[in-house]
Design a protein around this motif. Structure first.
Motif, mmCIF file in Angstrom:
data_model
loop_
_atom_site.group_PDB
_atom_site.id
_atom_site.type_symbol
_atom_site.label_atom_id
_atom_site.label_comp_id
_atom_site.label_asym_id
_atom_site.label_seq_id
_atom_site.Cartn_x
_atom_site.Cartn_y
_atom_site.Cartn_z
ATOM 1 N N UNK A 30 0.833 -1.204 0.000
ATOM 2 C CA UNK A 30 0.000 0.000 0.000
ATOM 3 C C UNK A 30 0.873 1.261 0.000
ATOM 4 N N UNK A 31 1.899 1.268 0.837
ATOM 5 C CA UNK A 31 2.788 2.432 0.902
ATOM 6 C C UNK A 31 3.530 2.644 -0.413
ATOM 7 N N UNK A 32 3.938 1.561 -1.070
ATOM 8 C CA UNK A 32 4.675 1.686 -2.336
ATOM 9 C C UNK A 32 3.780 2.227 -3.438
ATOM 10 N N UNK A 33 2.548 1.773 -3.488
ATOM 11 C CA UNK A 33 1.627 2.279 -4.501
ATOM 12 C C UNK A 33 1.279 3.749 -4.254
ATOM 13 N N UNK A 34 1.388 4.184 -3.019
ATOM 14 C CA UNK A 34 1.048 5.561 -2.678
ATOM 15 C C UNK A 34 2.265 6.472 -2.592
ATOM 16 N N UNK A 35 3.414 6.030 -3.047
ATOM 17 C CA UNK A 35 4.619 6.852 -2.959
ATOM 18 C C UNK A 35 4.391 8.154 -3.734
ATOM 19 N N UNK A 36 4.689 9.257 -3.089
ATOM 20 C CA UNK A 36 4.474 10.564 -3.717
ATOM 21 C C UNK A 36 5.539 11.571 -3.298
ATOM 22 N N UNK A 37 5.778 11.689 -1.996
ATOM 23 C CA UNK A 37 6.677 12.731 -1.487
ATOM 24 C C UNK A 37 8.062 12.652 -2.120
ATOM 25 N N UNK A 38 8.613 11.438 -2.201
ATOM 26 C CA UNK A 38 9.954 11.288 -2.759
ATOM 27 C C UNK A 38 9.999 11.780 -4.202
ATOM 28 N N UNK A 39 8.998 11.387 -4.968
ATOM 29 C CA UNK A 39 8.953 11.788 -6.376
ATOM 30 C C UNK A 39 8.776 13.296 -6.494
ATOM 31 N N UNK A 40 7.885 13.852 -5.687
ATOM 32 C CA UNK A 40 7.587 15.284 -5.768
ATOM 33 C C UNK A 40 8.815 16.126 -5.433
ATOM 34 N N UNK A 41 9.564 15.730 -4.427
ATOM 35 C CA UNK A 41 10.703 16.532 -3.982
ATOM 36 C C UNK A 41 11.942 16.281 -4.839
#
Length: 277
Positions: free
Chosen positions: A208-219
């Motif tokens: 679930x956490x991997x599918x929701x990864x966002x912060x790392x990509x955004x920053x």
């Protein structure tokens, strides 16, 4: 006694989910009117090259990071469950990335991946290897994010495995040793089966956490270079809050939820199969 929790779940979980599904069948844009379009948004997804890339990147990110992080976390937990010195301090050190804000973690890793003075290229230079564009090379941007994701998520998985290891029956361990089993045989025949529920929990939460990864990509990458590190959540963000295509973004969110459910069912199935074996 359950009423407050049920009301909270209904208002903040169930109702938004229903609204999300309904919104996915419209072409709603911010402050605009609702127009029913049926399954047009989902049909458009099938021909959206950027969405397919984001879907592939997300699945690849999950397939790579989840098993690697689970294996490394289990090894760390096994080490911390032994009689090594300073176990308490080591547990704190391994868990610290988990409680550190993702933006702070991403900022530190931006420096590590910095092309000119970053630590990663400095280490490569010690071995006579050329510097790499960790976040600017399309072939390296997603793997670089995977490494950060694995590193940051080790703490929570380690704690779960450590708790599970401490609940393994000491009587069974001693019986295996008395029967002449070596360390590997004891681990595989006694410890590993006892970790079944922990495996399932870690797998589901990690997926679930991997599918929701966002912060790392955004920053770190903003989905680039190009779309090499674009993931589903970032694509949803761009469509919803930059393109203001809320209906289309809702359809993408529905697909994301369905995929999370599919992977969760796969984990449940694997857990049942391992239990039967």
């Amino acid at each position: 006694m359950l009423a407050p929790a049920l009301v909270h779940a209904a208002v903040f979980l169930l109702l938004p989910m229903v609204m999300l599904v309904a919104l996915s069948f419209t072409d709603y844009q911010f402050l605009g009117a609702y127009h029913w379009v049926g399954i047009d948004n989902f049909v458009q997804l099938m021909s959206d090259d950027r969405w397919r890339t984001a879907l592939l990147n997300t699945v690849l990110y999950t397939v790579v990071t989840v098993p690697i992080a689970m294996a490394v976390a289990l090894l760390i937990a096994l080490g911390l469950n032994s009689g090594i010195r300073a176990r308490g301090a080591m547990r704190v050190l391994y868990y610290m990335p988990q409680v550190t804000a993702t933006v702070a973690v991403a900022t530190v890793w931006l420096w590590i991946y910095q092309p000119d003075v970053g630590l990663a290229n400095s280490v490569l230079g010690l071995f006579g290897l050329p510097p790499q564009g960790w976040l600017t090379n399309p072939n390296l941007s997603l793997p670089s994010l995977m490494l950060v994701g694995v590193w940051q998520g080790l703490g929570a998985k380690m704690v779960v495995y450590l708790a599970a290891l401490q609940s393994v029956s000491r009587d069974q361990l001693e019986a295996a040793q008395l029967d002449g089993a070596n360390r590997w045989q004891t681990f595989w025949n006694v410890t590993w089966p006892a970790l079944g529920p922990a495996h399932f929990f870690v797998f589901v939460t990690s997926t679930i956490a991997s599918f929701q990864v966002f912060d790392l990509v955004f920053v770190m990458t903003k989905g680039g270079p190009g779309s090499s590190s674009t993931v589903m959540t970032y694509e949803i963000y761009e469509n919803a809050f930059q393109g203001l295509q809320l209906g289309y973004a809702a359809a993408q969110s529905v697909v994301l939820v369905v995929l999370i459910g599919v992977f969760t069912l796969i984990g449940l199935r694997l857990q049942k199969v391992s239990s039967d074996v």
